[in-house]
Design a protein around this motif. Structure first.
Motif, mmCIF file in Angstrom:
data_model
loop_
_atom_site.group_PDB
_atom_site.id
_atom_site.type_symbol
_atom_site.label_atom_id
_atom_site.label_comp_id
_atom_site.label_asym_id
_atom_site.label_seq_id
_atom_site.Cartn_x
_atom_site.Cartn_y
_atom_site.Cartn_z
ATOM 1 N N GLY A 116 34.900 46.822 38.758
ATOM 2 C CA GLY A 116 35.481 46.430 40.130
ATOM 3 C C GLY A 116 34.867 45.426 40.870
ATOM 4 N N HIS A 117 35.420 44.998 41.824
ATOM 5 C CA HIS A 117 34.627 43.698 42.717
ATOM 6 C C HIS A 117 34.418 44.124 44.101
ATOM 7 C CE1 HIS A 117 36.754 41.737 39.319
ATOM 8 N NE2 HIS A 117 35.928 40.725 39.308
ATOM 9 N N ASP A 118 33.203 43.716 44.526
ATOM 10 C CA ASP A 118 32.842 44.095 45.980
ATOM 11 C C ASP A 118 33.454 43.181 46.990
ATOM 12 O OD1 ASP A 118 31.588 41.854 45.518
ATOM 13 O OD2 ASP A 118 29.536 42.452 46.017
ATOM 14 N N ASP A 119 33.128 43.312 48.263
ATOM 15 C CA ASP A 119 33.445 42.616 49.372
ATOM 16 C C ASP A 119 33.432 41.140 49.231
ATOM 17 O OD1 ASP A 119 34.235 45.310 50.346
ATOM 18 O OD2 ASP A 119 32.577 45.140 51.791
ATOM 19 N N ILE A 159 49.882 45.497 28.585
ATOM 20 C CA ILE A 159 48.635 46.401 29.065
ATOM 21 C C ILE A 159 48.329 45.694 30.372
ATOM 22 C CG2 ILE A 159 46.738 47.628 29.023
ATOM 23 C CD1 ILE A 159 47.645 48.159 26.052
ATOM 24 N N ARG A 160 47.878 44.402 30.206
ATOM 25 C CA ARG A 160 47.183 43.751 31.325
ATOM 26 C C ARG A 160 48.034 43.480 32.725
ATOM 27 N NH1 ARG A 160 45.591 38.295 32.726
ATOM 28 N NH2 ARG A 160 43.689 38.352 33.693
ATOM 29 N N ARG A 161 49.232 43.041 32.213
ATOM 30 C CA ARG A 161 50.182 42.936 33.380
ATOM 31 C C ARG A 161 50.419 44.182 34.108
ATOM 32 N NH1 ARG A 161 52.801 39.652 29.526
ATOM 33 N NH2 ARG A 161 54.598 41.150 29.049
ATOM 34 N N ARG A 162 50.576 45.221 33.360
ATOM 35 C CA ARG A 162 50.874 46.763 34.007
ATOM 36 C C ARG A 162 50.047 47.015 35.046
ATOM 37 N NH1 ARG A 162 51.357 51.233 29.409
ATOM 38 N NH2 ARG A 162 52.824 49.485 28.866
ATOM 39 N N HIS A 163 48.755 46.967 34.743
ATOM 40 C CA HIS A 163 47.678 47.467 35.320
ATOM 41 C C HIS A 163 47.039 46.423 36.265
ATOM 42 C CE1 HIS A 163 47.275 51.220 33.577
ATOM 43 N NE2 HIS A 163 47.683 50.619 32.188
ATOM 44 N N MET A 164 47.878 45.245 36.283
ATOM 45 C CA MET A 164 47.050 44.148 37.101
ATOM 46 C C MET A 164 47.096 44.476 38.684
ATOM 47 S SD MET A 164 45.387 41.347 37.624
ATOM 48 C CE MET A 164 45.839 40.874 35.754
ATOM 49 N N SER A 165 48.143 45.151 38.862
ATOM 50 C CA SER A 165 48.329 45.837 40.453
ATOM 51 C C SER A 165 47.202 46.842 40.728
ATOM 52 C CB SER A 165 49.474 46.221 40.679
ATOM 53 O OG SER A 165 49.895 47.341 39.836
ATOM 54 N N VAL A 166 46.881 47.794 39.875
ATOM 55 C CA VAL A 166 46.069 48.494 40.083
ATOM 56 C C VAL A 166 44.295 47.852 40.041
ATOM 57 C CG1 VAL A 166 44.756 50.713 38.969
ATOM 58 C CG2 VAL A 166 47.266 50.251 38.751
ATOM 59 N N SER A 167 44.253 47.068 39.212
ATOM 60 C CA SER A 167 42.622 46.400 39.211
ATOM 61 C C SER A 167 42.547 45.303 40.511
ATOM 62 C CB SER A 167 42.777 45.563 38.077
ATOM 63 O OG SER A 167 43.633 44.384 38.011
ATOM 64 N N GLN A 168 43.822 44.927 41.156
ATOM 65 C CA GLN A 168 43.604 43.875 42.236
ATOM 66 C C GLN A 168 43.203 45.018 43.423
ATOM 67 O OE1 GLN A 168 47.355 42.123 42.625
ATOM 68 N NE2 GLN A 168 46.934 40.379 41.056
ATOM 69 N N ARG A 169 43.249 46.372 43.315
ATOM 70 C CA ARG A 169 43.043 46.836 44.526
ATOM 71 C C ARG A 169 41.607 47.157 44.637
ATOM 72 N NH1 ARG A 169 46.276 52.474 44.225
ATOM 73 N NH2 ARG A 169 45.327 52.416 42.123
ATOM 74 N N TYR A 170 40.931 47.036 43.483
ATOM 75 C CA TYR A 170 39.588 47.261 43.330
ATOM 76 C C TYR A 170 38.817 46.002 43.647
ATOM 77 C CZ TYR A 170 41.161 51.427 41.201
ATOM 78 O OH TYR A 170 41.650 52.771 41.058
#
Length: 419
Positions: free
Chosen positions: A101-104, A408-419
């Protein structure tokens, strides 16, 4: 006066920017002198890339051009432009190396969980390709204003300190020589016990040793905010004991405490004339038992200080395995102001004169490493999700899955943006 100072400062910045631009052009001219660069090499040698190589070499044009030329040759020999995820399908499925993921500050956090027997069945070149592939995926996920990343090396799978040292040194050298200025911070988590002694002799020869910190995950067991994550199997978790797996048995002993019940056997057994059981209820029943003489659990069979990490650091938010003082009912309202907490008086100057000259801002090295790793603890404890990691890969690194199934990338984009 203020306008003159502003004009002079702006002119100084413009002059420095022009000098830096001239250095970048000089490095590119030295690169094109033997032979022209290819299209991919031109794309790689942009202004930001040349600026990082210049900064690593102290703004020395010749040294920066020499290192950049060597890096371009290394990338061609390794085939960095042709790396795809299909080559590392097993490593990606096991979560050996991935972007968590990504930090602050929007820096990507890369986690390496290489097992000890990885290099027994694979070559050093294949590990380097896996390392470079993971770094390239992390660089693809960077924003335009971000150019650094954070790396977490999980050493809990290693029993050999020298074996992990070989992997760590190879990774830090690759990042320092071919990705200068990319590493913001590196953490080595749960290394073998002898590793700190080897690290003292090796870190003097590593350029990135100053930003590499050794931490222990056991020091962060008292943080309940991150305990809702399922811990990844590691050296610490593999030794953990599940209290729920011990069935409740009959209690024995004429002498009972809140934790143990002890009695002398009535049978003439000179080897084991006693019984030791773990009590999990406040009431005890005295008498012989039919469960056998060895009613010893993995916790009470040894000293409590040598128990597993879970047993030694019980979470105060969880229900304890051992009986404690009953807590008040949830409906009961406690008046915290009425509770008088004992306070230790501050030492005066006469007690310890050295305290008068002690700096309040002094923090030990262990506390500094603890505080620096705390923002990345959630990435270390977060469970690995292969689909979320694959959603961060852009073609051609994503391989055939990213080309055939781009949804697949569009489906999980909302999940990855939370991180």
């Amino acid at each position: 006066m203020g306008n003159k100072d502003h004009i002079s400062s702006s002119s100084t910045q413009q002059h420095q920017a022009q000098i830096e631009k001239n250095r970048i052009e000089a490095v590119l001219q030295l690169l094109r002198k033997p032979s022209p660069l290819t299209l991919k090499q031109e794309k790689f040698c942009n202004e930001a890339c040349v600026r990082r190589f210049l900064k690593a070499k102290g703004d020395n044009v010749k040294k920066a051009a020499k290192q950049l030329r060597a890096s371009l040759s290394w990338r061609d020999n390794l085939g960095v432009d042709h790396l795809i995820a299909d080559e590392f399908s097993g490593e990606i499925a096991d979560g050996m190396a991935y972007v968590a993921g990504h930090d602050d500050q929007s820096r990507p956090v890369v986690i390496f969980r290489i097992k000890q027997d990885y290099l027994k069945f694979r070559s050093q070149k294949l590990f380097t390709r896996l390392l470079v592939f993971t770094l390239e995926v992390a660089i693809q996920t960077m924003a335009k204003s971000i150019d650094q990343l954070v790396v977490l090396f999980d050493a809990s799978f290693f029993r050999s300190a020298s074996g992990f040292m070989n992997i760590l040194v190879a990774a830090l050298k690759t990042i320092g020589e071919h990705y200068p200025g990319r590493l913001h911070k590196a953490f080595v988590i749960d290394p073998p016990s002898i590793f700190p002694y080897l690290w003292k002799g090796v870190k003097a020869f590593l350029e990135l040793s100053s930003i590499t910190t050794i931490v222990s995950s056991i020091d962060f067991d008292d943080f309940p905010d991150f305990n809702h994550f399922t811990a990844y199997p590691s050296r610490a978790t593999s030794l953990r004991f599940d209290p729920s797996s011990v069935p409740s048995k009959a209690k024995v002993g004429a002498c009972a405490s809140s934790r143990f019940a002890f009695t002398v056997s009535h049978h003439m057994d000179s080897l084991k004339p006693w019984y030791l059981t773990l009590t999990d209820k406040p009431s005890f029943r005295v008498g012989p038992t039919s469960a056998g003489p060895a009613l010893i659990s993995p916790i009470n069979a040894r000293s409590y200080s040598f128990a597993s990490p879970t047993a030694r650091n019980m979470n105060p938010m969880r229900k304890s395995f051992f009986p404690t003082t009953p807590l008040p009912q949830k409906t009961q309202v406690m008046d915290h102001s009425a509770i008088n907490h004992p306070r230790t008086p501050k030492p005066s100057f006469l007690h310890s004169p050295a305290l008068f000259f002690k700096k309040e801002c002094h923090v030990s090295k262990t506390e500094k490493s603890r505080e620096s790793f705390l923002p990345f603890l959630r990435f270390y404890r977060r469970p690995y999700d292969e689909m979320v990691y694959r959603s961060k890969m852009k073609p051609p690194l994503g391989g055939l899955i990213s080309i055939v199934s781009p949804q697949i990338r569009r489906r999980h984009m909302s999940v990855s943006q939370r991180y």
